[in-house]
Design an enzyme around this catalytic site. Sequence first.
Site, mmCIF file in Angstrom:
data_model
loop_
_atom_site.group_PDB
_atom_site.id
_atom_site.type_symbol
_atom_site.label_atom_id
_atom_site.label_comp_id
_atom_site.label_asym_id
_atom_site.label_seq_id
_atom_site.Cartn_x
_atom_site.Cartn_y
_atom_site.Cartn_z
ATOM 1 N N HIS B 172 0.839 -1.208 0.000
ATOM 2 C CA HIS B 172 0.000 0.000 0.000
ATOM 3 C C HIS B 172 0.873 1.257 0.000
ATOM 4 O O HIS B 172 0.675 2.163 -0.820
ATOM 5 C CB HIS B 172 -0.897 -0.039 1.246
ATOM 6 C CG HIS B 172 -1.770 1.163 1.443
ATOM 7 N ND1 HIS B 172 -3.143 1.126 1.292
ATOM 8 C CD2 HIS B 172 -1.478 2.443 1.799
ATOM 9 C CE1 HIS B 172 -3.654 2.322 1.530
ATOM 10 N NE2 HIS B 172 -2.657 3.153 1.846
ATOM 11 N N GLU B 173 1.843 1.307 0.889
ATOM 12 C CA GLU B 173 2.680 2.519 0.999
ATOM 13 C C GLU B 173 3.515 2.726 -0.266
ATOM 14 O O GLU B 173 3.644 3.846 -0.761
ATOM 15 C CB GLU B 173 3.592 2.438 2.231
ATOM 16 C CG GLU B 173 2.860 2.397 3.572
ATOM 17 C CD GLU B 173 1.827 3.490 3.748
ATOM 18 O OE1 GLU B 173 1.982 4.580 3.169
ATOM 19 O OE2 GLU B 173 0.835 3.255 4.460
ATOM 20 N N HIS B 176 1.594 4.243 -3.064
ATOM 21 C CA HIS B 176 1.470 5.703 -2.986
ATOM 22 C C HIS B 176 2.609 6.367 -3.760
ATOM 23 O O HIS B 176 2.435 7.420 -4.377
ATOM 24 C CB HIS B 176 1.486 6.181 -1.529
ATOM 25 C CG HIS B 176 0.162 6.058 -0.842
ATOM 26 N ND1 HIS B 176 -1.003 6.540 -1.386
ATOM 27 C CD2 HIS B 176 -0.183 5.523 0.368
ATOM 28 C CE1 HIS B 176 -2.020 6.298 -0.547
ATOM 29 N NE2 HIS B 176 -1.544 5.675 0.513
ATOM 30 N N TYR B 187 -4.538 14.251 -2.901
ATOM 31 C CA TYR B 187 -4.889 13.483 -1.705
ATOM 32 C C TYR B 187 -6.049 14.169 -0.984
ATOM 33 O O TYR B 187 -5.920 14.633 0.148
ATOM 34 C CB TYR B 187 -3.673 13.336 -0.799
ATOM 35 C CG TYR B 187 -3.742 12.133 0.098
ATOM 36 C CD1 TYR B 187 -3.790 10.853 -0.426
ATOM 37 C CD2 TYR B 187 -3.774 12.274 1.472
ATOM 38 C CE1 TYR B 187 -3.857 9.744 0.397
ATOM 39 C CE2 TYR B 187 -3.842 11.166 2.299
ATOM 40 C CZ TYR B 187 -3.884 9.900 1.753
ATOM 41 O OH TYR B 187 -3.947 8.802 2.577
ATOM 42 N N GLU B 196 -6.109 6.275 -2.402
ATOM 43 C CA GLU B 196 -6.142 5.261 -1.348
ATOM 44 C C GLU B 196 -6.526 3.885 -1.901
ATOM 45 O O GLU B 196 -5.942 2.866 -1.539
ATOM 46 C CB GLU B 196 -7.148 5.673 -0.259
ATOM 47 C CG GLU B 196 -6.536 6.488 0.838
ATOM 48 C CD GLU B 196 -5.349 5.761 1.473
ATOM 49 O OE1 GLU B 196 -5.523 4.616 1.905
ATOM 50 O OE2 GLU B 196 -4.259 6.345 1.515
ATOM 51 N N ASP B 269 -10.208 13.555 7.638
ATOM 52 C CA ASP B 269 -9.448 12.569 6.858
ATOM 53 C C ASP B 269 -9.320 13.000 5.393
ATOM 54 O O ASP B 269 -9.535 12.206 4.474
ATOM 55 C CB ASP B 269 -10.125 11.183 6.983
ATOM 56 C CG ASP B 269 -9.351 10.078 6.277
ATOM 57 O OD1 ASP B 269 -8.118 10.186 6.157
ATOM 58 O OD2 ASP B 269 -10.004 9.097 5.848
ATOM 59 N N HIS B 274 -9.829 7.625 3.418
ATOM 60 C CA HIS B 274 -9.746 6.230 3.875
ATOM 61 C C HIS B 274 -11.128 5.616 4.087
ATOM 62 O O HIS B 274 -11.238 4.457 4.467
ATOM 63 C CB HIS B 274 -8.949 6.127 5.180
ATOM 64 C CG HIS B 274 -7.507 6.492 5.029
ATOM 65 N ND1 HIS B 274 -7.047 7.773 5.194
ATOM 66 C CD2 HIS B 274 -6.418 5.739 4.715
ATOM 67 C CE1 HIS B 274 -5.734 7.801 4.998
ATOM 68 N NE2 HIS B 274 -5.327 6.588 4.704
#
Lengths: 105, 382
Positions: B172-173, B176, B187, B196, B269, B274
């Site tokens: 996931h990271e 990005h 974002y 996301e 958020d 998310h």
Amino acid sequence: MDVERIKFERTGGFAGMTIARDLKPDDLSEEQVHKLSELLDDLEFENLPEQMTGSESMPDEFTYTITVETRRGEHTVVTGDASAPEKMQELLQFLNRLARKKKNP
Amino acid sequence: MHKHSPVNCIVPPYMLKNIATSGTPVQKNVAMETLKLSAQMRGQRQALADFSAATFRVAAGGKDRVVYDARNGSSLPGTVVRKEGDGPTADVAVNEAYDGSGVTYDLFNNEYQRNSIDGNGMRLDSTVHYRRGYDNAFWDGEQMVYGDGDEDLPEDERLFNRFTIAIDIIGHELTHGVTQFEAKLQYFQQPGALNESMSDVFGSLVKQYQLQQLASEADWIIGGGLLTENVNGVGIRSMKEPGTAYDDPVLGKDPQPGHMRDYVTTISDNGGVHINSGIPNRAFYITAVELGGFAWERAGQIWYVTLKDKLTATSRFQDCASQTYQVAGQLFGAGSVEQQAVRKGWAEVGLNVDGGGTPPTEPGGGCLEALLRMIGAAPAKR
Ligand SMILES: [Zn+2]
């Protein structure tokens, strides 16, 4: 700094879970109050810019909204893990650990 | 090779790669020429370079990982504790960061012919043990950063384990980073939720790729194993059934919607990035399960090409729906089972692939079959 109340809000993060806490000196240990005052004084919190973030959040970093109330008034700073200056990191860690959710708190 | 290739359409690079690596010299040549042509068509010299490197690899110089230890501080990147080629250390978080970024590199490189985050061999930097009691992982624009969860609390108070524990978090990271170099999705609000979702999609695919799981076998959970046994939950998000990952007296309930009618409007958020990612997550899940087989192959290819070539900084869910459908047509042919699966995936979350966006332009029509026939490897008719 004679802190009367700290409003701490943390949003975002990989898990996207929001935490909002009202921290009052009475609810903290003497040691914690002392440490907090020291961190805020070192930062000259009242003089920090209100926006300490980049133009956009970095993916999954927390966004912090910290409001410190004293007898003289209140000051709010918005910042993030990646955009906060090095000298703010200790305060963020301190508040984070105080405010986070726990089982059997 | 002739001036005009009989196959002037886009064939999934992973298929070409298979042909080019396992085919006869003639087949290899055809696969290579076809790829050159489609790369020229799309003006992508880099894609061609990556493909050549992946297929006819002579020198290393691709995968390059470095893991740092912040030693509970916040200075990044910290102290180097493991470099590419070094053996395992005694620190499990270090090894998880190293291995997880390795599998992520392999998925993108082997299946999508992408050499690292930037497509050009960028070093994969990870920092573990960030701060103390840090319940999070993030991408800081240049590297991955992982906290240890609630390691500083007594065990019966802990809610989070270390963030390297789930390989899909690592994927996931890193994704990005890929998004930062490609679609550059803002974002914030819907572009942010797409950002996301892309990270969850490829994060989950990294886990499935590591386990060599079929779409039907995968759990489609993001962050499995991250929550301690003190929490009633299986992970942070469910791509299969958004909103069901956890329901706990302390942590609350998973807030993700799985359909447009439940879209959450919020300023928190970054506008619910998310939260609303559950909608495109589920569209991908349905598409992948509808197609069967390994999700990273056809469904993943469609999403990857969309992320790389179609989405822009301000793309919204509807754009992603229309464009994945368009890409499926380009890769597999108009009316193909792949295109129909994409249509179904988005329909079940309340989005019509025909609405908005640019209409499909590629005539398509079985270009893969045409190529395979040409090289004498035609599959049975679908
Ligand atoms: Zn993320």
